[in-house]
Design a protein around this motif. Sequence first.
Motif, short mmCIF file in Angstrom:
data_model
loop_
_atom_site.label_atom_id
_atom_site.label_comp_id
_atom_site.label_asym_id
_atom_site.label_seq_id
_atom_site.Cartn_x
_atom_site.Cartn_y
_atom_site.Cartn_z
N ARG A 94 35.54 46.10 37.54
CA ARG A 94 34.63 44.96 37.51
C ARG A 94 35.35 43.69 37.09
N GLN A 133 36.70 41.80 40.17
CA GLN A 133 35.61 41.18 40.91
C GLN A 133 35.06 39.95 40.19
N ASP A 178 34.90 36.16 41.59
CA ASP A 178 33.61 35.47 41.67
C ASP A 178 33.67 34.04 41.10
#
Length: 317
Positions: free
Chosen positions: A221, A224, A228
Motif C-alpha cells: 500500500r 500505491q 497517488d
Amino acid sequence: MAARGANDGDDHAERSPELLHYRAFEAIYRLGTLTAAAAHLRLSQPALSKSLALLRRYYGDELFLRGKLGMKPTARARQLYVAIADMLRIADGELRAQPDFDPASSHRVLRISCSEVGAIHFMPRLIARVGQIAPGLRFEVVPLMSRHTESALASGEVDLALGAYTDFGPGVLSQPMYEVPYVCLVRQDHPRIRETLDLATFCREQHIVASLPDRMHAFSRVEQAIVDVAGAAAITVRVHSLLIAPYVVAQSDHIFTATRHVAQRVAVIPGLRIVDCPLPLPPILVRQYWHSAQGGDPAIAWLRAQIESLFLGDLRS
C-alpha cells in the motif's frame, strides 16, 4: 481403487498408498516443480513420477503440463485441488494429534513464517524466552510469500505466520497483536528536509520503495500511496528487500517510507534519521496467523501463547 499398490517397494510402503499419491499431487500443485515436490516429500523423483502417472491414469487427465515456469495445473487439477487439500488437512489433523506437549522436554522444530525485518523484531525475544523454559525446542524461520502461506499453514509445513497481511482464506485464524504507524527515513544531512516533512516537500522529492513480490503484504500500500499523491515518476528506485533501501537512503536524497519498527531497526545505520510521514496512511495491524486444521496441536497453541505474552500490545522498538 486404481491407485492401490502403485507405491509397493519404496521407502514409504508403510503409508497408505492413496494418501501418498495425493500428497504428491498437492506438493506438485503448490511447489510447481517435480524436483521441489520430491525434496519436500523426501521422495526420489522416479517415485514421485510414479505417483503422478498413476493419478493421471486414474483421472484420465494430464493434471500437470510442463511450461517455462514449471508444472502448470490443468483445469481438472485445479478442480481437484480443493477436495484433495481438504482431505489432507483432515488426515493430517488426525495423524498429528498429540495428547500432551511438554515444552521442557520437547525437541520439536517449530517453523515460523515472517519477513526479514519481522524475524529481527520477533525472534530474539522469542528465543530468549523459550531458551529458559524449553531449551530443546528449535526454530526455523521460513520466508514464504503470503499467496503460499495458507496452504503451508494447512499442511503443517509452517506452524505460525507473523506479519500484516490483507486477506487469507476462511481456514486461517488470526490474533491481532499491535499496530505500527508509518514514518519516513531520510539521510541526516538532507538539504531540503529538516526536523519535519510536509506533504508538498514529500511530493517533490525522489522515493525508494521495496517492491516485494508479495502483493498481499501491507507494504504494497505504501507504493500505491506515493503514486497517488506524487505520481509514478516520484519513485526512482525499487529494491527487492526492506533491508537494502536504508543503505541507499543514507547516501542519497531519497525518502524511504516504512513502518516505525522497520525504520527503528535500520536507523542504526550511520547517517539516517526518522521523520513523521505526511501520507494519510493508517497504521498496519500485525497479527499472528495459524490454520484451523492445526488448531488441535498443543505445541502450536503453546507457541501462540508465548508470542501473545511477549508481543500483544507491543509498542517497543
